[in-house]
Design a protein around this motif. Structure first.
Motif, PDB file in Angstrom:
ATOM      1  N   SER A 115      45.372 -40.786  79.507  1.00  0.00           N
ATOM      2  CA  SER A 115      45.576 -39.218  79.330  1.00  0.00           C
ATOM      3  C   SER A 115      44.248 -38.740  80.211  1.00  0.00           C
ATOM      4  N   SER A 118      45.730 -32.626  80.642  1.00  0.00           N
ATOM      5  CA  SER A 118      47.214 -32.572  80.115  1.00  0.00           C
ATOM      6  C   SER A 118      48.013 -33.775  81.068  1.00  0.00           C
ATOM      7  N   ALA A 138      52.302 -30.407  80.937  1.00  0.00           N
ATOM      8  CA  ALA A 138      52.127 -29.193  80.452  1.00  0.00           C
ATOM      9  C   ALA A 138      53.547 -28.487  80.759  1.00  0.00           C
ATOM     10  N   SER A 145      47.568 -26.340  79.417  1.00  0.00           N
ATOM     11  CA  SER A 145      47.911 -27.120  78.151  1.00  0.00           C
ATOM     12  C   SER A 145      46.733 -27.928  77.824  1.00  0.00           C
ATOM     13  N   LYS A 162      48.253 -33.508  71.265  1.00  0.00           N
ATOM     14  CA  LYS A 162      47.252 -33.089  72.195  1.00  0.00           C
ATOM     15  C   LYS A 162      45.978 -32.673  71.246  1.00  0.00           C
TER      16      LYS A 162
END
Length: 327
Positions: A115, A118, A138, A145, A162
């Motif tokens: 990651s 996003s 996103a 996001s 998230k």
């Protein structure tokens, strides 16, 4: 559990037969022996906090340990060197945007998903380490996001949450879309702040959720129903990892890392909150909880049946006494 005075534990990764690599906020990878519950040694000082790790098994040389850093770099350690030597220096590279923290990673086969904000950066490990593609998670209708904060692998799919949310999403890596969503605040019956997901681990039967409040919830993978919940960490649970011991396949445990812990019947809060802590859980905790609940239900039913029988006997005795008095 073990009190750890090397700084806050941000992530953990199983390497070797009985060793855990602990990634710390102070920017070191610490080698922890799970048999003796002691620290063996540490890596060289890294440029920033270690936020996530993953192990890539090798055929000959023991493989590699990938560590995502808060400054956007990924540190690469040869596992054999890390096991044998202290102060090992890694090779570093930028997998995504410079200074975009590598918050979490997960591996499916020879592909590693990182990651970066996003976005998911997909690394292919078939021939060296190459970037296969970058996928944006996103919503197209909402360009902003939150960054992906934690992820794990569930039956060939990626599950992730998230930053600052209590929602866990099941993401199909082949179709590149979200298939299902789990709302941790509803399942764990916590507030949205308490239920913010900070750590994830999964096997074929259940998902382990570490939360901002220090709770660990265990959820069935098929129904998303709550199987068990604990609250032994005093602060956020930063890491969850499954460990398989040598011997029978059932010899498994789950290690959780965070700041502080509390005893079942009271705790020294100052000592617990000042130290990093590794707790060891039975991987079959949901089954144990279910068995205990069934046992308690049976005991309650026996008690109710006994009370009904006692009431019936008392009423019968009173009736006999009344009949005797009339005679």
């Amino acid at each position: 559990g073990v009190l750890f005075k090397g700084g806050r534990i941000m992530c953990m990764q199983h390497i070797g037969n009985h060793y855990l690599a602990l990634g710390t906020q102070l920017g070191r990878v610490v080698l922890f022996d799970t048999q003796t519950c002691t620290v063996r040694h540490t890596s060289a000082q890294l440029q920033d906090s270690v936020l996530c790790m993953n192990c890539i098994k090798g055929e000959k040389e023991g493989g590699l340990l990938l560590a995502g850093l808060a400054n956007g770099k990924m540190a690469i350690f040869p596992i054999q060197e890390l096991l044998e030597e202290a102060d090992v220096d890694p090779v570093c590279l930028y997998p995504g945007h410079e200074h975009e923290p590598v918050l979490c990673m997960a591996r499916i086969g020879r592909r590693v998903f990182l990651s970066c904000g996003s976005q998911m950066v997909v690394l292919n490990l078939s021939k060296g380490i190459t970037i296969e593609k970058i996928v944006e998670t996103a919503n197209s209708r909402n360009l902003y996001s939150a960054p992906i904060y934690t992820m794990a692998v569930l039956k060939g799919q990626i599950i992730y949450s998230k930053k600052s949310t209590s929602v866990v999403e099941v993401w199909d890596a082949s179709k590149e879309k979200v298939m299902r969503s789990l709302y941790a605040d509803e399942v764990l019956r916590l507030s949205k702040v308490e239920a913010r997901v900070t750590a994830l681990a999964a096997d074929d039967r259940c998902i382990w959720l570490g939360t901002h409040s220090g709770h660990i919830g265990i959820v069935d993978v098929k129904t998303f129903q709550l199987l068990a919940i604990t609250h032994r960490h005093t602060r956020a649970v930063r890491s969850l990892v499954f460990i398989k011991y040598l011997g029978l396949p059932k010899n498994r445990a789950v290690f959780s890392g965070g700041l502080g812990f509390k005893e079942q019947h009271g705790t020294d809060a100052d000592e617990g909150t000042m130290c990093g802590c590794v707790l060891v859980w039975d991987a079959d905790l949901p089954q144990c909880s279910r068995s205990m609940l069934e046992y308690e239900n049976k005991r309650c039913e026996i008690q109710r049946s006994t009370r009904r029988q006692q009431t019936f006997n008392e009423e019968d005795d009173q009736l006999v006494a009344a009949e005797s008095s009339t005679l």
